[in-house]
Design a protein around this motif. Structure first.
Motif, mmCIF file in Angstrom:
data_model
loop_
_atom_site.group_PDB
_atom_site.id
_atom_site.type_symbol
_atom_site.label_atom_id
_atom_site.label_comp_id
_atom_site.label_asym_id
_atom_site.label_seq_id
_atom_site.Cartn_x
_atom_site.Cartn_y
_atom_site.Cartn_z
ATOM 1 N N ALA A 283 0.895 -1.178 -0.275
ATOM 2 C CA ALA A 283 -0.046 -0.043 -0.146
ATOM 3 C C ALA A 283 0.809 1.138 0.414
ATOM 4 N N SER A 284 0.161 1.979 -0.453
ATOM 5 C CA SER A 284 0.953 3.408 -0.874
ATOM 6 C C SER A 284 0.327 4.516 -0.762
ATOM 7 N N ASN A 285 0.491 5.892 -0.038
ATOM 8 C CA ASN A 285 -0.618 6.958 -0.505
ATOM 9 C C ASN A 285 0.128 8.052 -1.169
ATOM 10 N N ARG A 286 1.346 7.910 -1.672
ATOM 11 C CA ARG A 286 2.067 8.376 -2.743
ATOM 12 C C ARG A 286 2.604 7.883 -3.742
ATOM 13 N N ASN A 287 2.082 8.680 -4.893
ATOM 14 C CA ASN A 287 1.396 7.928 -6.355
ATOM 15 C C ASN A 287 3.265 7.541 -7.171
ATOM 16 N N LEU A 288 3.400 5.914 -6.726
ATOM 17 C CA LEU A 288 4.642 5.085 -6.817
ATOM 18 C C LEU A 288 5.120 6.071 -8.631
ATOM 19 N N LYS A 289 4.142 5.849 -9.562
ATOM 20 C CA LYS A 289 4.188 5.783 -10.847
ATOM 21 C C LYS A 289 5.261 7.506 -10.875
ATOM 22 N N THR A 290 4.978 8.663 -10.525
ATOM 23 C CA THR A 290 5.537 9.854 -10.582
ATOM 24 C C THR A 290 7.227 9.225 -9.779
ATOM 25 N N MET A 291 7.179 8.893 -8.770
ATOM 26 C CA MET A 291 8.219 8.519 -7.949
ATOM 27 C C MET A 291 9.550 7.363 -8.549
ATOM 28 N N VAL A 292 8.847 6.530 -9.460
ATOM 29 C CA VAL A 292 10.079 6.042 -10.439
ATOM 30 C C VAL A 292 10.210 7.300 -11.461
ATOM 31 N N SER A 293 9.297 8.169 -11.862
ATOM 32 C CA SER A 293 10.056 8.877 -13.437
ATOM 33 C C SER A 293 11.418 9.995 -12.120
ATOM 34 N N ALA A 294 10.502 10.043 -10.586
ATOM 35 C CA ALA A 294 11.892 10.655 -10.683
ATOM 36 C C ALA A 294 13.073 10.255 -10.211
ATOM 37 N N GLY A 295 12.829 8.847 -9.743
ATOM 38 C CA GLY A 295 14.048 8.119 -9.693
ATOM 39 C C GLY A 295 14.350 7.477 -8.029
ATOM 40 N N THR A 296 13.459 7.726 -7.545
ATOM 41 C CA THR A 296 13.002 7.116 -6.107
ATOM 42 C C THR A 296 12.279 6.031 -5.872
ATOM 43 N N PHE A 297 11.787 5.779 -7.076
ATOM 44 C CA PHE A 297 11.441 4.093 -7.007
ATOM 45 C C PHE A 297 11.572 3.689 -7.777
ATOM 46 N N ARG A 298 12.251 1.935 -7.739
ATOM 47 C CA ARG A 298 12.481 1.000 -8.576
ATOM 48 C C ARG A 298 11.287 0.858 -9.688
ATOM 49 N N GLU A 299 11.237 1.161 -11.344
ATOM 50 C CA GLU A 299 10.186 0.611 -12.089
ATOM 51 C C GLU A 299 9.863 -0.866 -12.402
ATOM 52 N N ASP A 300 11.153 -1.516 -11.826
ATOM 53 C CA ASP A 300 10.506 -3.289 -11.839
ATOM 54 C C ASP A 300 9.938 -3.880 -10.727
ATOM 55 N N LEU A 301 10.434 -2.524 -9.032
ATOM 56 C CA LEU A 301 9.676 -3.201 -8.628
ATOM 57 C C LEU A 301 8.169 -2.542 -8.376
ATOM 58 N N PHE A 302 7.975 -1.477 -9.289
ATOM 59 C CA PHE A 302 7.148 -0.986 -8.956
ATOM 60 C C PHE A 302 5.733 -2.057 -10.447
ATOM 61 N N PHE A 303 6.263 -2.634 -11.486
ATOM 62 C CA PHE A 303 5.801 -3.755 -12.090
ATOM 63 C C PHE A 303 5.185 -4.880 -10.988
ATOM 64 N N ARG A 304 6.321 -5.489 -10.921
ATOM 65 C CA ARG A 304 5.996 -6.418 -9.822
ATOM 66 C C ARG A 304 4.742 -6.157 -8.271
ATOM 67 N N LEU A 305 4.364 -5.082 -8.319
ATOM 68 C CA LEU A 305 3.904 -5.138 -7.135
ATOM 69 C C LEU A 305 2.338 -4.432 -7.207
ATOM 70 N N ASN A 306 2.567 -3.380 -8.693
ATOM 71 C CA ASN A 306 1.218 -3.436 -9.654
ATOM 72 C C ASN A 306 0.304 -4.140 -10.072
ATOM 73 N N ILE A 307 0.341 -5.607 -9.940
ATOM 74 C CA ILE A 307 -0.676 -6.792 -10.969
ATOM 75 C C ILE A 307 -2.049 -6.121 -10.451
ATOM 76 N N ILE A 308 -2.003 -5.654 -9.009
ATOM 77 C CA ILE A 308 -3.727 -5.973 -9.391
ATOM 78 C C ILE A 308 -3.776 -4.827 -8.695
ATOM 79 N N PRO A 309 -3.661 -3.241 -8.951
ATOM 80 C CA PRO A 309 -4.430 -2.247 -8.081
ATOM 81 C C PRO A 309 -5.857 -1.882 -8.281
ATOM 82 N N ILE A 310 -5.740 -1.914 -6.581
ATOM 83 C CA ILE A 310 -6.799 -1.521 -6.047
ATOM 84 C C ILE A 310 -6.747 0.166 -5.522
ATOM 85 N N GLU A 311 -7.474 0.954 -6.139
ATOM 86 C CA GLU A 311 -7.668 2.387 -5.369
ATOM 87 C C GLU A 311 -9.030 3.054 -4.851
#
Length: 474
Positions: A283-311
């Motif tokens: 879970a996250s209260n921050r936008n992980l896509k934005t963090m990926v673009s900023a280089g503060t969150f790994r893109e490969d980990l984001f895709f691994r976590l975001n298999i089933i999104p619930i907003e």
């Protein structure tokens, strides 16, 4: 054939009687009220399938009646009658939850058409709610409150993902209930009965978080006086919930990614990987896509976590659920503190419905808890909410806060009405309390002394939130 129970509220006897004649028959059972206050008393006593109310009435107008309905009987549709047909009145009525409005003068056929349409929506809503209740088992859903389309979408997604082991990423602002989603997924899965382990990734320093997640062997670092089993292994067979995953450092993100890919975890200082069997919910209260673009969150980990999104929607985007949440929290906290709270005054409800809730459901829950504790009577008033100046401003100044200067003639009229009603209520309360005190809190004697019929006197007590029992027990 079952009858629809309809409540008609209008201060003009001619209108009340005419609407009753139009509706009464095999399909409709009609009750009429002369004022908004008497309508609220009826809403406390029995359920209605439809409420028809005039907009302009002395004492309590139709918008205030509408707001009371949304608190006391949120599923009941409301039709607003107005002799002041304008876009503004229609928008205001619809914005506050009315299903329709009709302008005077109108024909019986026009009125019946509006009624039939409103009741069709009522029947459809009831069927939809029944379908949702049938479709969703109770496990883990007892803490969710909400019938909005946004929440129904969340419920359906929970049930879909609970049948799988696919990784879930729950996103939403703080206070929206992300951990509740994780628990509901766990309770409705085949892993129910196995461990549910929650980790707040923002509460631990990076080296401590690694030790908590992966475990460590004895002597692997200073202070490691004994081996520790990591939470990945503790949750084996069950569900691991990583809350605020956005706070994990890039170095730990890399290790987390490897664990998720290999389904093996190696304790710090260890050499032998250990297999794990978990369902991961992050879970996250921050936008992980934005963090990926900023280089503060790994893109490969984001895709691994975001298999089933619930907003999860913020509360300001599902305001139709606010009355239901208020009722839920009122029951919860009145039971907890042992007080009797019958409801919320229109001005308090107006604030609660207009506020944007930056803290979401958690903030509303805290507000209701505070109000229940501080309320002097059986009705929560606006002053019981203990609003800050910023909160009052956020809810809009048109409710008549101190220091606000009306900007239009309509605002001036509304403020004068608000001040007049408040003054009248203050006098009525002093009048009733004085009569009761003189007669040693005997309602019958107080009513006789003041020349008011006992049922009417009791109605005043109820409307003013005065409990004789509470006063006697002091």
């Amino acid at each position: 054939m079952a009858q629809f129970r309809v409540l008609v509220v209008d201060d003009e006897a001619v209108i009340r009687d005419a609407l009753k004649r139009i509706l009464e028959g095999e399909r409709f059972s009609v009750e009429t009220c002369v004022s908004g206050h008497s309508a609220i008393e009826s809403l406390h006593e029995r359920d209605f399938d439809l409420i028809v109310t005039d907009l302009k009435m002395p004492g309590m107008n139709g918008i205030e009646v509408l707001k009371a309905v949304k608190t006391l009987q949120p599923e009941a549709p409301v039709i607003m009658i107005t002799g002041y047909a304008s876009v503004d009145t229609a928008v205001e009525a619809m914005k506050n939850g009315a299903v329709d409005y009709i302008a005077k003068p109108f024909s019986p056929d026009q009125f019946l058409e509006k009624v039939e349409r409103a009741l069709e929506q009522r029947v459809l809503l009831r069927e939809e709610l029944n379908r949702c209740k049938d479709a969703i088992p109770p496990q883990g859903f007892d803490l969710f409150v909400g019938q909005s389309k946004e929440m129904q979408k969340v419920y359906r997604r929970i049930m879909q993902v609970a049948k799988t082991d696919s990784t879930v990423l729950v996103t939403g602002e703080s206070g929206t209930g992300k951990e509740l989603v994780a628990r509901a997924i766990h309770k409705n899965s085949s892993r129910d009965g196995k461990p549910f382990v929650a980790v707040d990734c923002s509460s631990l320093a990076d080296n401590l978080l690694e030790s908590e997640l992966f475990g460590h062997v004895k002597g692997s670092f200073t202070g490691a006086v004994q081996a520790k089993t990591g939470l990945f292994k503790v949750a084996d067979g069950g569900t691991l919930f990583l809350d605020e995953v956005s706070n994990i450092s890039l170095a730990t993100q890399a290790k987390l990614l490897r664990v998720l890919q290999e389904r093996m975890v190696t304790p710090i200082g260890g050499t032998q990987p250990v297999p794990i069997n978990i369902h991961l919910v992050a879970a996250s209260n921050r936008n992980l896509k934005t963090m990926v673009s900023a280089g503060t969150f790994r893109e490969d980990l984001f895709f691994r976590l975001n298999i089933i999104p619930i907003e999860l929607p913020p509360l300001r985007e599902r305001k139709g659920d606010i009355p239901l949440l208020i009722n839920h929290f009122l029951k919860k906290f009145t039971n907890a503190v042992g007080k009797t709270i019958r409801g919320i005054s229109p001005d308090a409800m107006a604030f609660l419905e207009s506020y944007d809730y930056p803290g979401n459901v958690r903030e509303l829950e805290n507000t209701i808890e505070r109000s229940v504790v501080l309320a002097a009577g059986e009705i929560i008033h606006k002053e019981d909410l203990e609003l800050s100046a910023e909160d009052a401003a956020a809810a809009g100044s048109s409710e008549g806060e101190e220091g606000y200067i009306p900007q239009t003639g309509d605002e001036l009229k509304e403020m004068k009405r608000h001040i007049r009603d408040h003054a009248v209520e203050t006098v009525e309360k002093a009048f009733v309390m004085s009569a009761l005190e003189r007669n040693h809190w005997n309602i019958t004697r107080a009513a006789e002394e003041t020349g008011i019929l006992r049922p009417n006197f009791q109605g005043m007590l109820k409307r003013l939130g005065i409990s004789v029992k509470a006063q006697v027990d002091k």
